[in-house]
Design a protein around this motif. Sequence first.
Motif, mmCIF file in Angstrom:
data_model
loop_
_atom_site.group_PDB
_atom_site.id
_atom_site.type_symbol
_atom_site.label_atom_id
_atom_site.label_comp_id
_atom_site.label_asym_id
_atom_site.label_seq_id
_atom_site.Cartn_x
_atom_site.Cartn_y
_atom_site.Cartn_z
ATOM 1 N N THR A 6 -1.588 9.353 -1.673
ATOM 2 C CA THR A 6 -1.284 7.942 -1.866
ATOM 3 C C THR A 6 -2.285 7.047 -1.137
ATOM 4 O O THR A 6 -2.384 7.092 0.083
ATOM 5 N N PRO A 7 -3.040 6.248 -1.884
ATOM 6 C CA PRO A 7 -4.011 5.343 -1.248
ATOM 7 C C PRO A 7 -3.354 4.026 -0.833
ATOM 8 O O PRO A 7 -2.224 3.740 -1.222
ATOM 9 N N ASP A 8 -4.077 3.251 -0.046
ATOM 10 C CA ASP A 8 -3.638 1.893 0.272
ATOM 11 C C ASP A 8 -3.679 1.064 -1.013
ATOM 12 O O ASP A 8 -4.463 1.331 -1.924
ATOM 13 N N ARG A 9 -2.820 0.049 -1.090
ATOM 14 C CA ARG A 9 -2.786 -0.824 -2.257
ATOM 15 C C ARG A 9 -3.362 -2.183 -1.896
ATOM 16 O O ARG A 9 -3.193 -2.645 -0.772
ATOM 17 N N VAL A 10 -4.009 -2.807 -2.845
ATOM 18 C CA VAL A 10 -4.503 -4.164 -2.650
ATOM 19 C C VAL A 10 -3.828 -5.050 -3.693
ATOM 20 O O VAL A 10 -3.980 -4.853 -4.887
ATOM 21 N N GLU A 11 -3.029 -6.017 -3.210
ATOM 22 C CA GLU A 11 -2.335 -6.945 -4.093
ATOM 23 C C GLU A 11 -2.623 -8.361 -3.629
ATOM 24 O O GLU A 11 -2.485 -8.668 -2.442
ATOM 25 N N ASP A 12 -3.020 -9.205 -4.530
ATOM 26 C CA ASP A 12 -3.328 -10.604 -4.219
ATOM 27 C C ASP A 12 -4.334 -10.705 -3.079
ATOM 28 O O ASP A 12 -4.212 -11.565 -2.200
ATOM 29 N N GLY A 13 -5.292 -9.791 -3.049
ATOM 30 C CA GLY A 13 -6.339 -9.822 -2.031
ATOM 31 C C GLY A 13 -5.903 -9.312 -0.671
ATOM 32 O O GLY A 13 -6.662 -9.362 0.286
ATOM 33 N N THR A 17 -0.595 -1.136 3.373
ATOM 34 C CA THR A 17 -0.593 0.287 3.699
ATOM 35 C C THR A 17 0.807 0.836 3.525
ATOM 36 O O THR A 17 1.768 0.295 4.072
ATOM 37 N N THR A 18 0.914 1.898 2.737
ATOM 38 C CA THR A 18 2.183 2.581 2.544
ATOM 39 C C THR A 18 2.104 3.890 3.310
ATOM 40 O O THR A 18 1.164 4.663 3.133
ATOM 41 N N PHE A 19 3.069 4.142 4.159
ATOM 42 C CA PHE A 19 3.051 5.360 4.958
ATOM 43 C C PHE A 19 3.723 6.495 4.202
ATOM 44 O O PHE A 19 4.857 6.357 3.743
#
Length: 141
Positions: A6-13, A17-19
Amino acid sequence: MIRPNTPDRVEDGRKTTTFHLRRACNGCGQHLGDVDNRDVDDRGNLTDVRGECDHCRPLVALEAAGCRTWRLTRRNLPEIDDEVDRDGIYAKGYWEYVDGKLRVTGLRIGSGETRIVAYFGDWIIRRPDGCFTVHKAPSPA
């Protein structure tokens, strides 16, 4: 089956981080990906995932073919040394200079030109015909 990572997500810039718990190989410690339901048996014990690891998969195949394997550590060196000696093969600690001091860095098996040296972290393999080989530890990433 390939494990998700699971990678980090980028939303609205913004980076979110999801653990997630990560699973490491129980043979060499390399990270395999996210933990999932197949990692725990009915009793709650972690399962053997060495077959998923590129480095340890050959060891699992050798064990299935009747080989005996040990991962050499400082703690189990005397035990492995004794077992190899019981097979009638000469074995003793392998000494090298480290930071100006003479230290044990592994195990020497056999004598003369045919001897092999396993360093801490390496896997020692005794084949069914009684010969020994070494599977080197993975290089640190």
